[in-house]
Design a protein around this motif. Structure first.
Motif, PDB file in Angstrom:
ATOM      1  N   LEU A   7       0.849  -1.184   0.000  1.00  0.00           N
ATOM      2  CA  LEU A   7       0.000   0.000   0.000  1.00  0.00           C
ATOM      3  C   LEU A   7       0.886   1.236   0.000  1.00  0.00           C
ATOM      4  O   LEU A   7       1.720   1.420   0.889  1.00  0.00           O
ATOM      5  N   ALA A   8       0.736   2.078  -1.022  1.00  0.00           N
ATOM      6  CA  ALA A   8       1.549   3.287  -1.169  1.00  0.00           C
ATOM      7  C   ALA A   8       0.689   4.511  -0.882  1.00  0.00           C
ATOM      8  O   ALA A   8      -0.311   4.749  -1.563  1.00  0.00           O
ATOM      9  N   LEU A   9       1.092   5.292   0.129  1.00  0.00           N
ATOM     10  CA  LEU A   9       0.319   6.460   0.563  1.00  0.00           C
ATOM     11  C   LEU A   9       1.030   7.741   0.154  1.00  0.00           C
ATOM     12  O   LEU A   9       2.167   7.993   0.561  1.00  0.00           O
ATOM     13  N   GLY A  10       0.343   8.575  -0.615  1.00  0.00           N
ATOM     14  CA  GLY A  10       0.950   9.784  -1.154  1.00  0.00           C
ATOM     15  C   GLY A  10       0.855  10.988  -0.237  1.00  0.00           C
ATOM     16  O   GLY A  10       0.228  10.955   0.826  1.00  0.00           O
ATOM     17  N   GLY A  11       1.503  12.081  -0.681  1.00  0.00           N
ATOM     18  CA  GLY A  11       1.547  13.307   0.095  1.00  0.00           C
ATOM     19  C   GLY A  11       0.459  14.283  -0.305  1.00  0.00           C
ATOM     20  O   GLY A  11      -0.113  14.192  -1.390  1.00  0.00           O
ATOM     21  N   GLY A  12       0.216  15.269   0.585  1.00  0.00           N
ATOM     22  CA  GLY A  12      -0.802  16.271   0.307  1.00  0.00           C
ATOM     23  C   GLY A  12      -1.184  17.079   1.528  1.00  0.00           C
ATOM     24  O   GLY A  12      -2.301  17.594   1.612  1.00  0.00           O
ATOM     25  N   ASN A 200       5.579  11.280  -5.493  1.00  0.00           N
ATOM     26  CA  ASN A 200       4.587  11.645  -4.482  1.00  0.00           C
ATOM     27  C   ASN A 200       3.744  10.471  -4.006  1.00  0.00           C
ATOM     28  O   ASN A 200       3.062  10.575  -2.990  1.00  0.00           O
ATOM     29  N   VAL A 201       3.771   9.378  -4.739  1.00  0.00           N
ATOM     30  CA  VAL A 201       3.127   8.140  -4.288  1.00  0.00           C
ATOM     31  C   VAL A 201       4.165   7.027  -4.441  1.00  0.00           C
ATOM     32  O   VAL A 201       4.450   6.599  -5.558  1.00  0.00           O
ATOM     33  N   PRO A 202       4.764   6.577  -3.352  1.00  0.00           N
ATOM     34  CA  PRO A 202       5.923   5.672  -3.444  1.00  0.00           C
ATOM     35  C   PRO A 202       5.564   4.228  -3.760  1.00  0.00           C
ATOM     36  O   PRO A 202       5.733   3.316  -2.952  1.00  0.00           O
ATOM     37  N   ALA A 203       5.087   4.015  -4.979  1.00  0.00           N
ATOM     38  CA  ALA A 203       4.696   2.673  -5.412  1.00  0.00           C
ATOM     39  C   ALA A 203       5.880   1.849  -5.899  1.00  0.00           C
ATOM     40  O   ALA A 203       5.931   0.629  -5.735  1.00  0.00           O
ATOM     41  N   GLN A 204       6.836   2.528  -6.513  1.00  0.00           N
ATOM     42  CA  GLN A 204       7.956   1.834  -7.140  1.00  0.00           C
ATOM     43  C   GLN A 204       8.761   0.995  -6.156  1.00  0.00           C
ATOM     44  O   GLN A 204       9.134  -0.143  -6.436  1.00  0.00           O
ATOM     45  N   VAL A 205       9.009   1.542  -4.961  1.00  0.00           N
ATOM     46  CA  VAL A 205       9.827   0.836  -3.986  1.00  0.00           C
ATOM     47  C   VAL A 205       9.130  -0.434  -3.499  1.00  0.00           C
ATOM     48  O   VAL A 205       9.787  -1.435  -3.191  1.00  0.00           O
ATOM     49  N   ALA A 247       6.131  13.125 -13.527  1.00  0.00           N
ATOM     50  CA  ALA A 247       6.908  12.001 -12.998  1.00  0.00           C
ATOM     51  C   ALA A 247       5.991  10.979 -12.344  1.00  0.00           C
ATOM     52  O   ALA A 247       6.191   9.766 -12.473  1.00  0.00           O
ATOM     53  N   LEU A 248       4.958  11.457 -11.650  1.00  0.00           N
ATOM     54  CA  LEU A 248       4.045  10.556 -10.958  1.00  0.00           C
ATOM     55  C   LEU A 248       3.290   9.663 -11.926  1.00  0.00           C
ATOM     56  O   LEU A 248       3.133   8.463 -11.693  1.00  0.00           O
ATOM     57  N   GLU A 249       2.829  10.232 -13.021  1.00  0.00           N
ATOM     58  CA  GLU A 249       2.105   9.432 -14.004  1.00  0.00           C
ATOM     59  C   GLU A 249       2.963   8.281 -14.502  1.00  0.00           C
ATOM     60  O   GLU A 249       2.506   7.148 -14.632  1.00  0.00           O
ATOM     61  N   HIS A 250       4.228   8.556 -14.775  1.00  0.00           N
ATOM     62  CA  HIS A 250       5.141   7.529 -15.274  1.00  0.00           C
ATOM     63  C   HIS A 250       5.346   6.430 -14.234  1.00  0.00           C
ATOM     64  O   HIS A 250       5.300   5.233 -14.560  1.00  0.00           O
ATOM     65  N   VAL A 251       5.546   6.827 -12.974  1.00  0.00           N
ATOM     66  CA  VAL A 251       5.804   5.855 -11.907  1.00  0.00           C
ATOM     67  C   VAL A 251       4.582   4.977 -11.669  1.00  0.00           C
ATOM     68  O   VAL A 251       4.691   3.745 -11.587  1.00  0.00           O
ATOM     69  N   LEU A 252       3.404   5.584 -11.573  1.00  0.00           N
ATOM     70  CA  LEU A 252       2.213   4.806 -11.256  1.00  0.00           C
ATOM     71  C   LEU A 252       1.790   3.912 -12.413  1.00  0.00           C
ATOM     72  O   LEU A 252       1.294   2.806 -12.188  1.00  0.00           O
ATOM     73  N   ASP A 253       1.988   4.371 -13.635  1.00  0.00           N
ATOM     74  CA  ASP A 253       1.641   3.534 -14.794  1.00  0.00           C
ATOM     75  C   ASP A 253       2.398   2.215 -14.767  1.00  0.00           C
ATOM     76  O   ASP A 253       1.871   1.179 -15.161  1.00  0.00           O
ATOM     77  N   GLY A 254       3.637   2.245 -14.280  1.00  0.00           N
ATOM     78  CA  GLY A 254       4.440   1.035 -14.298  1.00  0.00           C
ATOM     79  C   GLY A 254       4.438   0.240 -13.008  1.00  0.00           C
ATOM     80  O   GLY A 254       4.912  -0.903 -12.996  1.00  0.00           O
ATOM     81  N   ASN A 255       3.882   0.799 -11.923  1.00  0.00           N
ATOM     82  CA  ASN A 255       4.027   0.129 -10.629  1.00  0.00           C
ATOM     83  C   ASN A 255       2.752  -0.014  -9.805  1.00  0.00           C
ATOM     84  O   ASN A 255       2.750  -0.774  -8.836  1.00  0.00           O
ATOM     85  N   ALA A 256       1.697   0.698 -10.138  1.00  0.00           N
ATOM     86  CA  ALA A 256       0.461   0.617  -9.359  1.00  0.00           C
ATOM     87  C   ALA A 256      -0.566  -0.249 -10.068  1.00  0.00           C
ATOM     88  O   ALA A 256      -0.890  -0.015 -11.230  1.00  0.00           O
ATOM     89  N   ASP A 257      -1.070  -1.267  -9.372  1.00  0.00           N
ATOM     90  CA  ASP A 257      -2.102  -2.131  -9.946  1.00  0.00           C
ATOM     91  C   ASP A 257      -3.491  -1.506  -9.799  1.00  0.00           C
ATOM     92  O   ASP A 257      -4.368  -1.729 -10.622  1.00  0.00           O
ATOM     93  N   VAL A 258      -3.671  -0.735  -8.729  1.00  0.00           N
ATOM     94  CA  VAL A 258      -4.902   0.028  -8.520  1.00  0.00           C
ATOM     95  C   VAL A 258      -4.499   1.411  -8.025  1.00  0.00           C
ATOM     96  O   VAL A 258      -3.647   1.540  -7.151  1.00  0.00           O
TER      97      VAL A 258
END
Length: 298
Positions: A7-12, A200-205, A247-258
């Motif tokens: 579970l990746a929780l972003g900032g805001g 901003n959403v650490p999905a990659q790690v 940058a976020l769009e690129h990271v989430l496209d490749g690492n977030a399933d939802v």
């Protein structure tokens, strides 16, 4: 074999209250992450949840947040005048005789709050696998805080630094240092700021640590047309949003399933009075995606 869920929780800033609503719906449906990563506001929720706080405890704590718990008005005014005086002396080519502030606030109240919530816990002693991300403002590298065991699992990369052996609260303080507002947190030889500058959403790690499924919570959906900022805080916020978005769009496209994106129309990152609404939006966005979440997690 059960899937390993990350579970990746972003900032805001205060929008991070939405993470409590997300966790509430996940737990209601018996979806328990095996690992959790957070940056900025998400780092605080991730750290507390990983430390064993229940969703109801998080809900109560978040609803009690007030600006005065994080904002030191007097220090901000002093820093503002110090910065202005430094600019004047620079224009006159005269030396500035004092320490130069690196933010409007040193973050004393912020740090006190974080330490009071997390105590002296280290990553190795946290019940749930935890990762917190930050950025070294000098080099631009992503700085990842994690346990010593997890550090051995991640592949070495030139654009990131792995740090273990520090208290969780220090990592959270570094990850929540919004540039320009709070002074960076110095840890080892690094000057650390809000992890959202890089991811901003650490999905990659989480994928790197072996998560089969990553559920990412992105707090960047305000549903509004672009607006002209009204003050320096909004200028800083929109600057960060512009830096983060591509940058976020690129990271989430490749690492977030939802990808859960609560809608925050008419809600600002510092609207503490709207926390109950923000929590509700986190719940609502998660319920809308529940069929997809259940499909990928089971």
């Amino acid at each position: 074999m059960a899937k390993k869920i990350g579970l990746a929780l972003g900032g805001g800033v205060v929008l991070g209250a939405a993470h409590v609503g997300v966790l509430k719906v996940l737990e209601e449906n018996k979806i328990k992450p095996h690992m959790i990563a957070g940056t900025s506001a998400g780092s605080m929720v991730a750290a507390l949840y990983a430390s064993g706080w229940t969703v109801s405890e998080l809900d109560e704590m978040v609803r009690g947040l007030r600006p005065g718990m994080f904002i030191d008005e007097l220090a901000a005014v002093e820093s503002f005048f110090a910065m202005s005086f430094q600019l004047l002396l620079n224009a006159l080519k005269m030396p500035y005789p004092f320490r130069v502030p690196l933010g409007l606030m040193k973050g004393v109240k912020l740090e006190r709050f974080i330490r009071s919530m997390l105590g002296k816990k280290v990553f190795e002693k946290v019940p749930l696998q935890l990762v917190i991300t930050s950025v070294d403002i000098a080099s631009g590298k992503k700085v990842i805080f994690l346990s010593r065991q997890d550090r051995l699992k991640l592949a070495s990369r030139e654009d990131q630094v792995l740090i273990s052996g520090v208290p969780v609260w220090e990592a959270v303080r570094a990850s929540t240092a919004v540039p320009g507002i709070y002074e960076p947190k110095r840890i080892l030889n690094f000057l650390l700021v809000d992890g959202g500058l890089r991811e901003n959403v650490p999905a990659q790690v989480l994928k790197g640590l072996g998560a089969d499924v990553v559920v990412a919570v992105d707090l960047g959906n305000d549903g509004e047309e672009p607006t002209v900022p009204r003050n320096v805080i909004e200028v800083m916020e929109q600057t960060l949003d512009i830096i983060r978005s591509e940058a976020l769009e690129h990271v989430l496209d490749g690492n977030a399933d939802v990808r859960i994106r609560p809608l925050f129309k008419g809600v600002g990152a510092w609207d503490f009075q709207k926390i109950p609404h923000i929590i509700h939006q986190g719940e609502q966005a998660t319920r809308q995606l529940l069929p997809e979440i259940l499909r990928v997690c089971r």
